[in-house]
Design a protein around this motif. Structure first.
Motif, mmCIF file in Angstrom:
data_model
loop_
_atom_site.group_PDB
_atom_site.id
_atom_site.type_symbol
_atom_site.label_atom_id
_atom_site.label_comp_id
_atom_site.label_asym_id
_atom_site.label_seq_id
_atom_site.Cartn_x
_atom_site.Cartn_y
_atom_site.Cartn_z
ATOM 1 N N ASP A 149 0.826 -1.209 0.000
ATOM 2 C CA ASP A 149 0.000 0.000 0.000
ATOM 3 C C ASP A 149 0.857 1.255 0.000
ATOM 4 N N ARG A 150 0.350 2.259 -0.672
ATOM 5 C CA ARG A 150 0.915 3.606 -0.557
ATOM 6 C C ARG A 150 -0.047 4.431 0.289
ATOM 7 N N VAL A 151 0.439 4.907 1.422
ATOM 8 C CA VAL A 151 -0.388 5.675 2.359
ATOM 9 C C VAL A 151 0.131 7.105 2.376
ATOM 10 N N VAL A 152 -0.772 8.042 2.118
ATOM 11 C CA VAL A 152 -0.381 9.451 1.971
ATOM 12 C C VAL A 152 -1.260 10.313 2.866
ATOM 13 N N CYS A 153 -0.663 11.305 3.471
ATOM 14 C CA CYS A 153 -1.403 12.326 4.205
ATOM 15 C C CYS A 153 -0.926 13.699 3.730
ATOM 16 N N CYS A 154 -1.833 14.462 3.277
ATOM 17 C CA CYS A 154 -3.271 14.191 3.203
ATOM 18 C C CYS A 154 -3.792 14.767 1.892
ATOM 19 N N ASP A 155 -5.061 14.503 1.545
ATOM 20 C CA ASP A 155 -5.625 15.072 0.326
ATOM 21 C C ASP A 155 -6.066 16.512 0.595
ATOM 22 N N GLN A 156 -6.718 17.123 -0.376
ATOM 23 C CA GLN A 156 -7.084 18.533 -0.241
ATOM 24 C C GLN A 156 -8.099 18.772 0.869
ATOM 25 N N ARG A 157 -8.817 17.735 1.233
ATOM 26 C CA ARG A 157 -9.802 17.854 2.316
ATOM 27 C C ARG A 157 -9.251 17.347 3.643
ATOM 28 N N GLY A 158 -7.950 17.071 3.684
ATOM 29 C CA GLY A 158 -7.320 16.650 4.917
ATOM 30 C C GLY A 158 -7.519 15.193 5.260
ATOM 31 N N ARG A 159 -7.910 14.358 4.298
ATOM 32 C CA ARG A 159 -8.138 12.937 4.554
ATOM 33 C C ARG A 159 -6.918 12.120 4.142
ATOM 34 N N SER A 180 -1.535 15.325 11.820
ATOM 35 C CA SER A 180 -0.900 16.645 11.784
ATOM 36 C C SER A 180 0.479 16.557 11.145
ATOM 37 N N VAL A 181 0.897 15.318 10.840
ATOM 38 C CA VAL A 181 2.204 15.078 10.225
ATOM 39 C C VAL A 181 1.979 14.614 8.793
ATOM 40 N N ALA A 182 2.581 15.307 7.850
ATOM 41 C CA ALA A 182 2.468 14.892 6.450
ATOM 42 C C ALA A 182 3.420 13.728 6.190
ATOM 43 N N PHE A 183 2.968 12.760 5.400
ATOM 44 C CA PHE A 183 3.826 11.629 5.057
ATOM 45 C C PHE A 183 3.357 10.995 3.749
ATOM 46 N N ASP A 184 4.259 10.294 3.149
ATOM 47 C CA ASP A 184 3.976 9.555 1.912
ATOM 48 C C ASP A 184 4.853 8.311 1.967
ATOM 49 N N VAL A 185 4.243 7.172 2.289
ATOM 50 C CA VAL A 185 5.015 5.952 2.499
ATOM 51 C C VAL A 185 4.448 4.807 1.664
ATOM 52 N N VAL A 186 5.323 3.889 1.320
ATOM 53 C CA VAL A 186 4.923 2.636 0.685
ATOM 54 C C VAL A 186 5.258 1.521 1.669
ATOM 55 N N VAL A 187 4.264 0.738 2.018
ATOM 56 C CA VAL A 187 4.435 -0.305 3.028
ATOM 57 C C VAL A 187 5.099 -1.522 2.394
ATOM 58 N N PRO A 188 6.228 -1.975 2.917
ATOM 59 C CA PRO A 188 6.877 -3.171 2.356
ATOM 60 C C PRO A 188 5.994 -4.410 2.524
ATOM 61 N N ARG A 206 3.751 7.018 12.484
ATOM 62 C CA ARG A 206 4.169 8.351 12.036
ATOM 63 C C ARG A 206 5.380 8.864 12.802
ATOM 64 N N GLU A 207 5.449 8.509 14.090
ATOM 65 C CA GLU A 207 6.526 9.021 14.929
ATOM 66 C C GLU A 207 7.876 8.448 14.541
ATOM 67 N N LEU A 208 7.877 7.343 13.831
ATOM 68 C CA LEU A 208 9.119 6.646 13.501
ATOM 69 C C LEU A 208 9.572 6.885 12.074
ATOM 70 N N LEU A 209 8.931 7.811 11.403
ATOM 71 C CA LEU A 209 9.361 8.153 10.051
ATOM 72 C C LEU A 209 10.806 8.622 10.065
ATOM 73 N N GLY A 210 11.611 8.128 9.156
ATOM 74 C CA GLY A 210 13.009 8.520 9.071
ATOM 75 C C GLY A 210 13.927 7.700 9.946
ATOM 76 N N ARG A 211 13.363 6.866 10.819
ATOM 77 C CA ARG A 211 14.192 6.005 11.662
ATOM 78 C C ARG A 211 14.309 4.627 11.011
ATOM 79 N N PRO A 212 15.244 3.812 11.474
ATOM 80 C CA PRO A 212 15.351 2.457 10.928
ATOM 81 C C PRO A 212 14.021 1.721 11.018
ATOM 82 N N GLY A 213 13.574 1.160 9.926
ATOM 83 C CA GLY A 213 12.277 0.478 9.886
ATOM 84 C C GLY A 213 11.144 1.366 9.471
ATOM 85 N N GLY A 214 11.317 2.687 9.634
ATOM 86 C CA GLY A 214 10.324 3.641 9.159
ATOM 87 C C GLY A 214 8.945 3.485 9.758
#
Length: 256
Positions: A149-159, A180-188, A206-214
């Motif tokens: 899955d590709r999970v993205v935050c957020c669309d124009q309506r904040g979803r 409240s945190v923008a992200f765009d991730v692809v789940v392995p 979300r809190e672990l974005l950028g850390r090992p394991g993401g």
């Protein structure tokens, strides 16, 4: 010859007669023995029941005490839920929208060195019966993204968007935005993206974005699915499901 004296001496030769004091002492001894046997039976029965409950908890359904408000309003602090450990053992893998308990070792928390093994054993037993808070490595969250899955935050309506489709999340805590945190991730493959329902009060992927394991949680670390609320009695029943992800297709599907 005094026959009365002769009979008395003959009677005494068979031992002293049992008087009121001896009978009372015998009754007390019998009572203590009976009480001791009752206690032994009670302890044996209690130990056997505890073993059965622990086996049932380890392999079938485990009570789990909710320690924080990160899953409100779905789950509240102090709720005792029942985790179905067979949900993914013989069925499909975790699905989007499932509320699951997982071991966050290596993803949400770093590998920890063992402390007092006896204390850990006792705590684990109490936690398995829902009598104590779970281990610090155990978490309860909602599956938002599965492998690919590709999970993205957020669309124009904040979803949130999953595979290009916007998702309305009716289970969110009132007043919270999806993130409240923008992200765009692809789940392995073989991993999950986890988020709490109380997004402003949840330590999740979300809190672990950028850390090992993401922030990705291996599917193998999922303990089970939260299917039922067991306490308090006023909330007794099944954990409500959600159709929020019904329109989400595979990666690369149509946009919503």
């Amino acid at each position: 010859m005094d026959t009365d004296t002769q009979h008395t001496e003959r009677d005494r030769s068979f031992g002293p007669a049992e008087g009121p004091e001896e009978g009372s002492r015998f009754s007390r001894i019998q009572g203590r023995m009976s009480t001791a046997m009752s206690w032994r039976r009670a302890v044996s029965l209690g130990a056997a029941l505890t073993v059965v409950l622990l086996l049932f908890s380890n392999f079938v359904v485990q009570p789990f005490l909710i320690p924080s408000g990160s899953m409100e309003p779905t789950l509240r602090v102090g709720d005792r839920v029942l985790v179905n450990k067979l949900a993914y053992r013989f069925g499909p893998a975790p699905q989007r929208g499932d509320v699951v308990v997982f071991d966050g070792t290596g993803s949400f928390v770093q590998e920890t060195s063992g402390g007092d093994p006896l204390a850990a054993l006792l705590r684990g037993a109490a936690s398995s019966l829902g009598l104590a808070e779970p281990a610090e490595t155990d978490f309860v969250k909602r599956v938002v993204g599965v492998g690919g899955d590709r999970v993205v935050c957020c669309d124009q309506r904040g979803r949130l968007q999953v595979n290009g489709r916007s998702v309305d999340e009716p289970y969110l805590y009132r007043g919270d935005e999806p993130s409240s945190v923008a992200f765009d991730v692809v789940v392995p493959q073989g991993s999950l993206w986890m988020m709490g329902d109380h997004r402003s009060n949840s330590r999740d992927s979300r809190e672990l974005l950028g850390r090992p394991g993401g922030g990705m949680v291996p599917v193998d670390m999922v303990i089970g699915r939260v299917d039922w609320l067991g306490w308090p009695l006023g909330r007794l029943g099944s954990v409500p499901g959600t159709g929020a992800f019904d329109g989400v297709g595979v990666p690369g599907g149509a946009h919503g």
